[in-house]
Write a protein that holds these residues in place. Sequence first.
Motif, PDB file in Angstrom:
ATOM      1  N   VAL A  79      66.209 -67.778   1.693  1.00 35.09           N
ATOM      2  CA  VAL A  79      65.887 -68.627   2.846  1.00 35.09           C
ATOM      3  C   VAL A  79      64.517 -68.209   3.377  1.00 35.09           C
ATOM      4  CG1 VAL A  79      68.303 -68.972   3.481  1.00 35.09           C
ATOM      5  CG2 VAL A  79      67.014 -67.094   4.506  1.00 35.09           C
ATOM      6  N   ILE A  80      63.834 -69.151   3.983  1.00 37.03           N
ATOM      7  CA  ILE A  80      62.534 -68.882   4.607  1.00 37.03           C
ATOM      8  C   ILE A  80      62.762 -68.613   6.083  1.00 37.03           C
ATOM      9  CG2 ILE A  80      60.244 -69.816   5.122  1.00 37.03           C
ATOM     10  CD1 ILE A  80      60.542 -71.584   2.638  1.00 37.03           C
ATOM     11  N   THR A  81      62.220 -67.526   6.584  1.00 37.92           N
ATOM     12  CA  THR A  81      62.337 -67.186   8.002  1.00 37.92           C
ATOM     13  C   THR A  81      60.948 -67.211   8.635  1.00 37.92           C
ATOM     14  OG1 THR A  81      62.179 -64.812   7.532  1.00 37.92           O
ATOM     15  CG2 THR A  81      64.379 -65.783   7.593  1.00 37.92           C
ATOM     16  N   TRP A  82      60.901 -67.575   9.923  1.00 38.23           N
ATOM     17  CA  TRP A  82      59.639 -67.700  10.654  1.00 38.23           C
ATOM     18  C   TRP A  82      59.650 -66.769  11.856  1.00 38.23           C
ATOM     19  CZ3 TRP A  82      55.792 -71.041   8.882  1.00 38.23           C
ATOM     20  CH2 TRP A  82      56.185 -71.907   7.857  1.00 38.23           C
ATOM     21  N   ASN A  83      58.545 -66.065  12.081  1.00 35.13           N
ATOM     22  CA  ASN A  83      58.454 -65.165  13.222  1.00 35.13           C
ATOM     23  C   ASN A  83      57.828 -65.875  14.420  1.00 35.13           C
ATOM     24  OD1 ASN A  83      55.665 -65.232  12.759  1.00 35.13           O
ATOM     25  ND2 ASN A  83      55.636 -63.254  11.704  1.00 35.13           N
ATOM     26  N   ALA A  84      57.628 -65.130  15.500  1.00 40.23           N
ATOM     27  CA  ALA A  84      57.102 -65.727  16.731  1.00 40.23           C
ATOM     28  C   ALA A  84      55.694 -66.261  16.569  1.00 40.23           C
ATOM     29  CB  ALA A  84      57.151 -64.699  17.862  1.00 40.23           C
ATOM     30  N   ALA A  85      54.948 -65.724  15.607  1.00 42.26           N
ATOM     31  CA  ALA A  85      53.576 -66.194  15.361  1.00 42.26           C
ATOM     32  C   ALA A  85      53.549 -67.372  14.394  1.00 42.26           C
ATOM     33  CB  ALA A  85      52.724 -65.054  14.810  1.00 42.26           C
ATOM     34  N   ASN A  86      54.727 -67.907  14.043  1.00 42.02           N
ATOM     35  CA  ASN A  86      54.853 -69.037  13.115  1.00 42.02           C
ATOM     36  C   ASN A  86      54.321 -68.702  11.728  1.00 42.02           C
ATOM     37  OD1 ASN A  86      56.049 -71.235  14.799  1.00 42.02           O
ATOM     38  ND2 ASN A  86      54.195 -70.889  16.012  1.00 42.02           N
ATOM     39  N   HIS A  87      54.588 -67.466  11.310  1.00 42.94           N
ATOM     40  CA  HIS A  87      54.283 -67.037   9.946  1.00 42.94           C
ATOM     41  C   HIS A  87      55.602 -66.882   9.197  1.00 42.94           C
ATOM     42  CE1 HIS A  87      50.195 -65.145  11.305  1.00 42.94           C
ATOM     43  NE2 HIS A  87      50.208 -66.461  11.387  1.00 42.94           N
ATOM     44  N   ALA A  88      55.604 -67.269   7.938  1.00 43.02           N
ATOM     45  CA  ALA A  88      56.842 -67.326   7.159  1.00 43.02           C
ATOM     46  C   ALA A  88      56.966 -66.173   6.186  1.00 43.02           C
ATOM     47  CB  ALA A  88      56.919 -68.646   6.399  1.00 43.02           C
ATOM     48  N   SER A  89      58.203 -65.832   5.880  1.00 41.35           N
ATOM     49  CA  SER A  89      58.505 -64.868   4.830  1.00 41.35           C
ATOM     50  C   SER A  89      59.840 -65.253   4.197  1.00 41.35           C
ATOM     51  CB  SER A  89      58.579 -63.442   5.393  1.00 41.35           C
ATOM     52  OG  SER A  89      59.587 -63.345   6.381  1.00 41.35           O
ATOM     53  N   PHE A  90      60.120 -64.703   3.027  1.00 35.62           N
ATOM     54  CA  PHE A  90      61.356 -65.014   2.322  1.00 35.62           C
ATOM     55  C   PHE A  90      62.388 -63.913   2.525  1.00 35.62           C
ATOM     56  CE2 PHE A  90      59.488 -68.461  -0.138  1.00 35.62           C
ATOM     57  CZ  PHE A  90      60.604 -69.254  -0.388  1.00 35.62           C
ATOM     58  N   LYS A  91      63.620 -64.318   2.795  1.00 35.34           N
ATOM     59  CA  LYS A  91      64.758 -63.412   2.733  1.00 35.34           C
ATOM     60  C   LYS A  91      65.557 -63.831   1.503  1.00 35.34           C
ATOM     61  CE  LYS A  91      68.859 -61.752   5.164  1.00 35.34           C
ATOM     62  NZ  LYS A  91      69.710 -61.859   6.371  1.00 35.34           N
ATOM     63  N   GLU A  92      65.696 -62.936   0.549  1.00 30.00           N
ATOM     64  CA  GLU A  92      66.245 -63.316  -0.752  1.00 30.00           C
ATOM     65  C   GLU A  92      67.762 -63.285  -0.822  1.00 30.00           C
ATOM     66  OE1 GLU A  92      64.544 -64.504  -3.118  1.00 30.00           O
ATOM     67  OE2 GLU A  92      62.483 -64.024  -2.555  1.00 30.00           O
ATOM     68  N   ASP A  93      68.445 -62.696   0.163  1.00 29.25           N
ATOM     69  CA  ASP A  93      69.882 -62.464   0.005  1.00 29.25           C
ATOM     70  C   ASP A  93      70.690 -62.863   1.236  1.00 29.25           C
ATOM     71  OD1 ASP A  93      68.910 -60.535   1.681  1.00 29.25           O
ATOM     72  OD2 ASP A  93      69.758 -58.823   0.617  1.00 29.25           O
ATOM     73  N   GLN A  94      70.429 -64.065   1.752  1.00 25.55           N
ATOM     74  CA  GLN A  94      71.226 -64.558   2.870  1.00 25.55           C
ATOM     75  C   GLN A  94      72.572 -65.074   2.345  1.00 25.55           C
ATOM     76  OE1 GLN A  94      70.765 -64.854   6.446  1.00 25.55           O
ATOM     77  NE2 GLN A  94      72.937 -65.252   6.070  1.00 25.55           N
ATOM     78  N   VAL A  95      73.659 -64.484   2.825  1.00 23.61           N
ATOM     79  CA  VAL A  95      74.993 -64.927   2.422  1.00 23.61           C
ATOM     80  C   VAL A  95      75.329 -66.209   3.170  1.00 23.61           C
ATOM     81  CG1 VAL A  95      77.426 -64.320   2.248  1.00 23.61           C
ATOM     82  CG2 VAL A  95      75.670 -62.541   2.031  1.00 23.61           C
ATOM     83  N   VAL A  96      75.760 -67.229   2.419  1.00 17.27           N
ATOM     84  CA  VAL A  96      76.011 -68.551   2.978  1.00 17.27           C
ATOM     85  C   VAL A  96      77.359 -69.063   2.484  1.00 17.27           C
ATOM     86  CG1 VAL A  96      75.201 -70.938   3.082  1.00 17.27           C
ATOM     87  CG2 VAL A  96      73.546 -69.075   3.078  1.00 17.27           C
ATOM     88  N   LEU A  97      78.125 -69.638   3.401  1.00 15.42           N
ATOM     89  CA  LEU A  97      79.314 -70.398   3.028  1.00 15.42           C
ATOM     90  C   LEU A  97      78.912 -71.869   3.060  1.00 15.42           C
ATOM     91  CD1 LEU A  97      82.322 -70.603   2.382  1.00 15.42           C
ATOM     92  CD2 LEU A  97      82.795 -70.540   4.834  1.00 15.42           C
ATOM     93  N   CYS A  98      78.825 -72.484   1.897  1.00 12.11           N
ATOM     94  CA  CYS A  98      78.255 -73.831   1.771  1.00 12.11           C
ATOM     95  C   CYS A  98      79.153 -74.880   2.424  1.00 12.11           C
ATOM     96  CB  CYS A  98      78.037 -74.184   0.307  1.00 12.11           C
ATOM     97  SG  CYS A  98      76.953 -73.049  -0.563  1.00 12.11           S
ATOM     98  N   GLY A  99      78.504 -75.873   3.035  1.00  9.13           N
ATOM     99  CA  GLY A  99      79.246 -76.953   3.680  1.00  9.13           C
ATOM    100  C   GLY A  99      80.137 -77.716   2.720  1.00  9.13           C
ATOM    101  N   SER A 100      79.693 -77.876   1.467  1.00  9.79           N
ATOM    102  CA  SER A 100      80.508 -78.589   0.485  1.00  9.79           C
ATOM    103  C   SER A 100      81.808 -77.839   0.200  1.00  9.79           C
ATOM    104  CB  SER A 100      79.716 -78.784  -0.811  1.00  9.79           C
ATOM    105  OG  SER A 100      79.279 -77.537  -1.332  1.00  9.79           O
ATOM    106  N   SER A 101      81.756 -76.499   0.212  1.00  6.20           N
ATOM    107  CA  SER A 101      82.965 -75.703  -0.006  1.00  6.20           C
ATOM    108  C   SER A 101      83.902 -75.789   1.190  1.00  6.20           C
ATOM    109  CB  SER A 101      82.599 -74.249  -0.274  1.00  6.20           C
ATOM    110  OG  SER A 101      81.865 -74.123  -1.467  1.00  6.20           O
ATOM    111  N   ILE A 102      83.337 -75.765   2.394  1.00  5.21           N
ATOM    112  CA  ILE A 102      84.162 -75.912   3.598  1.00  5.21           C
ATOM    113  C   ILE A 102      84.891 -77.250   3.566  1.00  5.21           C
ATOM    114  CG2 ILE A 102      84.125 -76.067   6.111  1.00  5.21           C
ATOM    115  CD1 ILE A 102      81.636 -74.281   6.052  1.00  5.21           C
TER     116      ILE A 102
END
Length: 458
Positions: A271-294
């Motif tokens: 996932v792409i995350t944005w800081n207060a200065a509106n600069h982006a970085s990647f987080k490679e391991d965000q655990v997600v429960l997908c809406g389709s599975s729910i």
Amino acid sequence: MTHIYQYKLTIETTAPLAINTGKRETGFDTELARDVNNLPYIPATAIAGVWSHLVEAKYGLQCQQDWFGCIAPVTKPSKLIIFDGKVLDSRSKAVANFADPTALQQDTVLSRLIENRPHHRERVSLNDRGVAKDTGKFDELLLPSGVRFSIEFLFHADSDADFAEVLALWTDKSFAFGSSTTNGLGQFKIVGSNMQCVDLAKGAKEADKLAEFKANIPVTNKISFADTQSIKLASLQLQAMDNWRYGTGTVLLGHSTPEHNVNVLPYSEPVITWNAANHASFKEDQVVLCGSSIKGMLAHRLYYHYRRLTGDFAENYQDSDFIAETRPAELNELLGFSGDSPDLQLAGNMIFSDSLVEYQHTVIRHHNQIDRFTGGVRDGALYSEELLYQPNFNVDIWLKRPITDDTIKAALKATLEDIQAGLLPMGAGSGRGTSLVMQNSRKPSFINNEILKSEANS
């Protein structure tokens, strides 16, 4: 009319996005739409299509034709001029057409998005026995969540007073781009907005404002959006009872050590995350429960409760007549269905959001298989899996329109109560206890009982 009203929005995807070309990428079932820079974009036609559909649904055909035009009974041009949604780089700046390929490769965000396969999800349709249906496996190419786009539109008018309710639909939960929008994909939030009115009668300097406005990307909201009164059905705050896992991932979430050659990992995605200065970085391991599975897990229990309430039991059928996999036809309007022709297709009334999973600790658990004849361990059957210890997540469900059938309301309410009571496993490995969840006692949940109230008791 010499006044031009110019609007610009910066949106950030809160779930993966899939705007497809209709073709197939090698090894996948879909292909992402791309611009001249080979970067993904949101076509103006896609924006106009989603927007006009919601305007008609909310405010009627006449309002839709006034703003988006029509060809019958009288030809009428669209008032709105809509431009393609352009992706922003890691510094929240728009990317010009025919940009330097080297510069694109050096940007944190653009270098990932320019890849042929920036992200994908493997999906499968399950039958009533919890295993994959024949031909029910497919893979989708996606953009990761957190991508920002700049979208501009304008119109000529003496006043923008009538435009407020049309613009407000951008905050409606039904407003989403691409495919599988009721399953959580394509959803976004507005992180920046601005508008200006230019009176061309005042001279050429006024026209210069158009170009200046076009060059600036809004990063704060300067437009007040009206409430579109989206219907929130439930927001369930859940916690796993013990160790928990969902899906199969590729990234080890805990601290890796040489002896930890883990075979099965929890599903995570970049996932792409944005800081207060509106600069982006990647987080490679965000655990997600997908809406389709729910949706799939909830739908299976919903079938059960609906059949229980209507007395539709297997004993009422001859063996040749009963098909366990068949969904009750009365639930098609709620959950949607697809077929081979437009007359056999309908988007569901329920909207499910992806759930971000929060956790503190991980556990490595080892398994083996026992030979049923000798009682010993089978050769080659030792494997390990990584589990999350008592993670937290919330399940948000929305409705496009109220439900009218009292039996469906009762079945849906019973299903939601099952989730809160820990009676509906949500995750993988339900047979060995790694998907048991229940209401988080430290966080309040919400179920819209007013929407689920029986008409007979109103």
